[in-house]
Scaffold this motif. Structure first.
Motif, mmCIF file in Angstrom:
data_model
loop_
_atom_site.group_PDB
_atom_site.id
_atom_site.type_symbol
_atom_site.label_atom_id
_atom_site.label_comp_id
_atom_site.label_asym_id
_atom_site.label_seq_id
_atom_site.Cartn_x
_atom_site.Cartn_y
_atom_site.Cartn_z
ATOM 1 N N MET A 1 -5.983 -8.554 -1.143
ATOM 2 C CA MET A 1 -6.397 -8.667 -2.585
ATOM 3 C C MET A 1 -5.016 -9.541 -3.381
ATOM 4 S SD MET A 1 -9.213 -6.729 -3.683
ATOM 5 C CE MET A 1 -8.903 -6.340 -5.279
ATOM 6 N N LYS A 2 -5.338 -10.255 -4.033
ATOM 7 C CA LYS A 2 -4.117 -11.109 -4.665
ATOM 8 C C LYS A 2 -3.750 -10.298 -5.869
ATOM 9 C CE LYS A 2 -5.704 -15.725 -3.663
ATOM 10 N NZ LYS A 2 -5.731 -16.860 -4.115
ATOM 11 N N THR A 3 -2.453 -10.431 -6.213
ATOM 12 C CA THR A 3 -1.726 -9.970 -7.154
ATOM 13 C C THR A 3 -2.189 -10.686 -8.456
ATOM 14 O OG1 THR A 3 0.052 -9.161 -5.926
ATOM 15 C CG2 THR A 3 0.454 -9.504 -8.481
ATOM 16 N N LYS A 4 -2.262 -10.035 -9.774
ATOM 17 C CA LYS A 4 -2.622 -10.828 -10.995
ATOM 18 C C LYS A 4 -1.266 -11.814 -11.245
ATOM 19 C CE LYS A 4 -6.695 -8.961 -12.464
ATOM 20 N NZ LYS A 4 -7.926 -9.989 -12.611
ATOM 21 N N SER A 5 -1.709 -12.890 -11.489
ATOM 22 C CA SER A 5 -0.336 -13.917 -11.699
ATOM 23 C C SER A 5 0.295 -13.328 -13.148
ATOM 24 C CB SER A 5 -0.670 -15.234 -11.794
ATOM 25 O OG SER A 5 -1.079 -15.530 -10.397
ATOM 26 N N SER A 6 -0.759 -13.023 -14.092
ATOM 27 C CA SER A 6 -0.085 -12.720 -15.369
ATOM 28 C C SER A 6 0.700 -11.383 -15.346
ATOM 29 C CB SER A 6 -1.188 -12.554 -16.252
ATOM 30 O OG SER A 6 -2.071 -11.562 -15.958
ATOM 31 N N ALA A 7 0.383 -10.529 -14.451
ATOM 32 C CA ALA A 7 1.153 -9.279 -14.625
ATOM 33 C C ALA A 7 2.396 -9.475 -13.439
ATOM 34 C CB ALA A 7 0.203 -8.430 -13.649
ATOM 35 N N LYS A 8 2.414 -10.267 -12.519
ATOM 36 C CA LYS A 8 3.662 -10.432 -11.914
ATOM 37 C C LYS A 8 4.874 -11.117 -12.594
ATOM 38 C CE LYS A 8 2.313 -14.464 -8.943
ATOM 39 N NZ LYS A 8 1.846 -14.873 -7.793
ATOM 40 N N ASP A 51 -0.423 3.896 -19.526
ATOM 41 C CA ASP A 51 -0.808 2.407 -18.851
ATOM 42 C C ASP A 51 -0.417 2.046 -17.308
ATOM 43 O OD1 ASP A 51 -2.164 1.820 -21.393
ATOM 44 O OD2 ASP A 51 0.104 1.491 -21.859
ATOM 45 N N GLU A 52 0.599 3.006 -16.847
ATOM 46 C CA GLU A 52 1.129 2.714 -15.783
ATOM 47 C C GLU A 52 0.327 2.602 -14.525
ATOM 48 O OE1 GLU A 52 4.159 5.780 -13.867
ATOM 49 O OE2 GLU A 52 5.391 4.714 -15.331
ATOM 50 N N ASN A 53 -1.149 3.503 -14.205
ATOM 51 C CA ASN A 53 -1.878 3.003 -13.460
ATOM 52 C C ASN A 53 -2.501 1.874 -13.463
ATOM 53 O OD1 ASN A 53 -1.713 5.622 -12.018
ATOM 54 N ND2 ASN A 53 -3.089 6.534 -13.329
ATOM 55 N N ASN A 54 -2.956 1.275 -14.728
ATOM 56 C CA ASN A 54 -3.659 -0.040 -14.905
ATOM 57 C C ASN A 54 -2.813 -1.151 -14.450
ATOM 58 O OD1 ASN A 54 -5.874 0.998 -15.969
ATOM 59 N ND2 ASN A 54 -5.207 0.800 -18.031
ATOM 60 N N VAL A 55 -1.316 -1.028 -14.765
ATOM 61 C CA VAL A 55 -0.555 -1.952 -14.433
ATOM 62 C C VAL A 55 -0.194 -1.928 -12.812
ATOM 63 C CG1 VAL A 55 2.102 -2.852 -14.519
ATOM 64 C CG2 VAL A 55 0.834 -1.987 -16.635
ATOM 65 N N LYS A 56 -0.320 -0.873 -12.238
ATOM 66 C CA LYS A 56 -0.194 -0.842 -10.765
ATOM 67 C C LYS A 56 -1.481 -1.490 -10.203
ATOM 68 C CE LYS A 56 2.969 2.962 -10.385
ATOM 69 N NZ LYS A 56 3.321 4.490 -10.072
ATOM 70 N N VAL A 57 -2.313 -1.105 -10.660
ATOM 71 C CA VAL A 57 -3.552 -1.953 -9.924
ATOM 72 C C VAL A 57 -3.457 -3.407 -9.991
ATOM 73 C CG1 VAL A 57 -6.168 -2.329 -10.253
ATOM 74 C CG2 VAL A 57 -5.060 0.108 -10.387
ATOM 75 N N MET A 58 -3.081 -3.932 -10.979
ATOM 76 C CA MET A 58 -2.972 -5.223 -11.565
ATOM 77 C C MET A 58 -1.764 -5.979 -10.480
ATOM 78 S SD MET A 58 -3.099 -6.314 -15.406
ATOM 79 C CE MET A 58 -2.229 -5.106 -16.104
ATOM 80 N N LEU A 59 -0.860 -4.936 -10.198
ATOM 81 C CA LEU A 59 0.515 -5.609 -9.222
ATOM 82 C C LEU A 59 0.077 -5.222 -7.781
ATOM 83 C CD1 LEU A 59 3.263 -4.434 -11.283
ATOM 84 C CD2 LEU A 59 2.665 -6.551 -10.868
ATOM 85 N N ARG A 60 -1.203 -4.661 -7.440
ATOM 86 C CA ARG A 60 -1.594 -4.170 -6.294
ATOM 87 C C ARG A 60 -0.562 -3.032 -5.573
ATOM 88 N NH1 ARG A 60 -5.980 -5.860 -8.348
ATOM 89 N NH2 ARG A 60 -6.792 -7.580 -7.890
#
Length: 62
Positions: A1-8, A51-60
């Motif tokens: 799975m790719k990391t969300k570019s906006s999040a990284k 919000d931590e869980n949502n961000v961690k999912v976006m960063l894989r």
């Protein structure tokens, strides 16, 4: 799975596993904002626990 570019681009992990973020409202229309307010916005903040869980999912990380 790719990391969300906006999040990284927006988040960094600290050594202890917390997630650092930048403050909003610091890019333009700065003349009406006080020096104190702009200085406070300069320093990095941490992502809120809710919000931590949502961000961690976006960063894989989860």
């Amino acid at each position: 799975m790719k990391t969300k570019s906006s999040a990284k681009k927006r988040f960094k992990l600290t050594g202890t596993g917390k997630i650092k973020r930048k403050h909003a409202f610091k890019s333009h229309i700065l003349t009406k904002k006080s020096k104190k307010r702009k200085l406070a916005l300069t320093h990095d903040g941490l992502v809120h626990k809710a919000d931590e869980n949502n961000v961690k999912v976006m960063l894989r990380l989860k």
